[in-house]
Each structure stands twice: as structure tokens, then as C-alpha cells.
Design an enzyme around this catalytic site. Structure first.
Site, short mmCIF file in Angstrom:
data_model
loop_
_atom_site.label_atom_id
_atom_site.label_comp_id
_atom_site.label_asym_id
_atom_site.label_seq_id
_atom_site.Cartn_x
_atom_site.Cartn_y
_atom_site.Cartn_z
N ARG A 116 53.49 47.17 29.52
CA ARG A 116 52.49 46.36 29.02
C ARG A 116 51.63 45.71 29.86
NH1 ARG A 116 50.31 41.72 29.14
NH2 ARG A 116 52.14 41.02 29.64
N ASP A 117 51.96 44.93 30.77
CA ASP A 117 51.46 44.28 31.45
C ASP A 117 50.77 45.37 32.57
OD1 ASP A 117 50.26 42.40 33.34
OD2 ASP A 117 52.20 41.37 33.98
N HIS A 142 57.18 36.02 38.18
CA HIS A 142 56.16 37.22 37.76
C HIS A 142 55.11 36.97 38.87
CE1 HIS A 142 54.12 39.51 34.67
NE2 HIS A 142 53.28 39.54 35.47
N HIS A 163 52.35 38.82 41.49
CA HIS A 163 51.33 39.74 41.78
C HIS A 163 51.23 40.19 43.04
CE1 HIS A 163 49.31 40.53 37.47
NE2 HIS A 163 50.66 40.21 37.38
N CYS A 172 44.54 44.28 39.07
CA CYS A 172 44.14 42.90 38.98
C CYS A 172 42.67 42.80 38.39
CB CYS A 172 44.24 41.82 40.24
SG CYS A 172 43.88 40.20 40.08
N ASN A 227 51.00 44.24 39.55
CA ASN A 227 52.18 43.54 39.54
C ASN A 227 53.11 44.03 40.79
OD1 ASN A 227 52.64 42.24 36.79
ND2 ASN A 227 51.84 44.39 36.29
#
Ligand code: MG
Length: 311
Positions: free
Chosen positions: A14-15, A210, A212, A243, A252
Site C-alpha cells: 500500500r504505502d 514509521h 522514511h 517520497c 519507507n
């Protein structure tokens, strides 16, 4: 002595994919998910019940659930999670048979307005209707706080601002809050400034990091989180996802880099590292770009070397 476990929450499907330019077919997503499950992934983001015209990459979320509920799937103890943006999204999630959903807001209003079309306060008001309804349906709800350390529009974020939103989500009864460094600006000291007080608000199982890797600090931030007592970290296979606020930059934290570090530290993830790396090598070929994961790059290079030795 039994090794301590860290929950690696896979967000690549997803992300990760949401931030990849190439539109990925449902069939290819299913292959990726099956591979991740075979590699031992237990919690993973499957899709998002958001407007398909705004996020075309997630338009097939219902189809993914249909595939998931197919009898031939061995989901076992694994759990699929999908984002829900509003009450329409919740209705779609219920209809699709989703068991685990995630609601998402931010620490900053400008980001929240651009991302979900409402202020942080408005989003929390909306969640106060969504969460109880989801719970009545027997769903588990996770919460996300984006821009907890820095915002592309408002700059550096004070820890107290992020913590207020974390506390509000916990107050709504979500099972876990994932605290996000959306633009990858945090350093370990920033992590400590948010995570230490957060651990005073809730037990470790209710918190996740979470991170990045936009500026190369994601793994250091994961390590600091572990030292502070956090036991859930979000990551994406191969470091999938760029990003959107820094084109060309890493997205991520990569699952492989995280698992390599954790297992090396004697922590248990239950994930077959090289099985995920093999998947990521294949997927990076499909995306026609080198994997963002350092582990995967090293893994691919050593595979190439052993192949040339065999010739
Ligand atoms: Mg992310």
C-alpha cells in the site's frame, strides 16, 4: 532464553506502491502478497478505501479482498490492513470483508488538509464516529500520525504537537498508533523526544515507528526506537515507495535492512530475510529501478557473483 520478538509491519503493497509511478496490476500485487506471506510476514497493508480517482494505485482494493477471501489463500495468522479515509471508506471496508483497518491523520493541519481534506481536529471528530462503528463490527483499528517530526509545508514539528494527536488517537481506542516521519527528516534524538513520552502514554504494543529514509536516518531511527522499547516498526519490502515531497529520494525504511539489523541484534522477526530479498529483486526489475534497500542490493550482487562462478 526465548528471543524477544519485534513485529515488522509490512507497508510495501500500500504505502510503497502508492508512491511508485508505475501502475501495478492486481495479479502482480497478489503474487507479491503471496510471496510476503510465504516469507513469514504477519501484518501487512493491503490497500486503501480512498477515492480511486485520487489514488488510482489503490483502486483494486476490493478485488484484492476478494482474492484474499478465496479459499485457496493461506492467510493463517497473518492480517491484512487497509486504510479508511472516511465513513464511505468504512462502508466499503465492511462490504469487502476487511477485518483490520487503519485511519490516518497528521500532526500538522496543512498536511492533513492536503492529504485528507480536513484539519487534524476535524479528522479526529470524524474518527470518533468511525472507530466505534468499526469496533461494533469486530474490526481492529490502527491509527497513523503523519508528519510527526517534520512537515513539507510547516517545517519542523514540536514533539508536543505530535503527542497530542497520538494521545487523541489512543483515546479513541485504536489498538496501535503508528508515528510517522513522512518526509524522513528525523534523527535519533527527535525519535527519543517523541517516543519516550509516547511510551508514558501507552504500553509498547500500542506504539509503532514509521520511518522514511529520505536523508538516510531511517535505520538509525529504528534502532533508537528499539532501544527505547518500541516493538513494532513499519517497513516496505525492498524499500518500495519514493517520497512524493522529494522526487527521486528514498521512501519507507526497507524491510530487509530492518530485519537484517534486528535478527543480527538477537531479536526475532519470524521473517525469512532472503525470501523477501528475492521478491524485492524481482520487483525492482519489474519497476525498472534499483532497489532502495541496501541489503537487497548486496544480496543481488552476491547472487550475480555466485552465478558467474558457476559458469
Ligand atoms: Mg511511509
Amino acid at each position: 532464553m526465548a528471543r524477544e520478538t519485534v513485529r515488522v509491519f509490512e507497508v510495501g503493497v500500500r504505502d510503497g506502491l502508492q508512491n511508485e509511478k508505475a501502475l501495478v496490476s492486481t495479479a502482480r500485487k497478489i503474487t507479491l502478497i503471496r510471496g510476503l506471506l510465504d516469507a513469514g510476514i504477519r501484518d501487512f497493508e493491503l490497500g486503501a478505501f480512498v477515492r480511486p480517482d485520487r489514488v488510482p494505485q489503490m483502486a483494486d482494493t476490493e478485488r484484492l479482498y476478494a482474492a484474499l477471501h478465496d479459499r485457496s489463500w493461506r492467510l493463517g495468522r497473518a492480517r491484512a490492513w487497509s486504510l479508511v479515509a472516511n465513513e464511505t471508506g468504512l462502508r466499503r471496508a465492511i462490504k469487502a470483508g476487511a477485518r483490520n483497518i487503519a485511519i490516518f491523520t497528521a500532526a500538522t493541519d496543512t498536511f492533513a488538509r492536503r492529504n485528507i481534506g480536513m484539519s487534524v481536529k476535524q479528522s479526529l471528530q470524524q474518527f470518533s464516529r468511525i472507530v466505534p462503528e468499526a469496533h461494533r463490527r469486530g474490526m481492529e483499528v490502527r491509527g497513523y500520525v503523519s508528519t510527526a517530526f517534520g512537515c513539507p509545508f510547516e517545517g519542523k514539528v514540536r514533539p508536543s504537537r505530535a503527542l497530542k494527536v497520538v494521545e487523541a488517537l489512543l483515546g479513541l481506542g485504536v489498538s496501535q498508533v503508528s508515528i510517522g516521519d513522512t518526509i524522513g527528516v528525523a534523527t535519533p534524538r527527535d525519535i527519543e523526544a517523541v517516543m519516550r513520552p509516547a511510551l508514558g502514554l501507552a504500553p509498547q504494543e500500542k506504539l509503532a515507528g514509521h520511518y522514511h529514509d529520505t536523508r538516510g536516518t531511517a535505520l538509525a531511527n529504528a534502532l533508537r526506537s528499539i532501544e527505547l522499547g518500541i516493538r513494532t516498526l513499519d517497513s516496505s519490502a525492498g524499500g518500495l515507495g519514493g517520497c512524493p515531497f522529494a522526487p527521486g529520494a528514498a521512501g519507507n525504511l526497507a524491510t530487509e535492512d530492518l530485519v537484517y539489523m534486528l535478527e543480527g541484534m538477537g531479536l526475532r522477526t519470524g521473517i525469512d530475510l532472503d525470501a523477501v530479498a528475492r521478491l524485492s529483486v524481482g520487483f525492482s526489475r519489474f519497476l525498472r529501478k534499483p532497489p532502495a534497500s541496501r541489503y537487497v542490493a548486496a544480496f543481488a550482487a552476491s547472487c550475480d557473483r555466485s552465478r558467474s562462478r558457476k559458469r
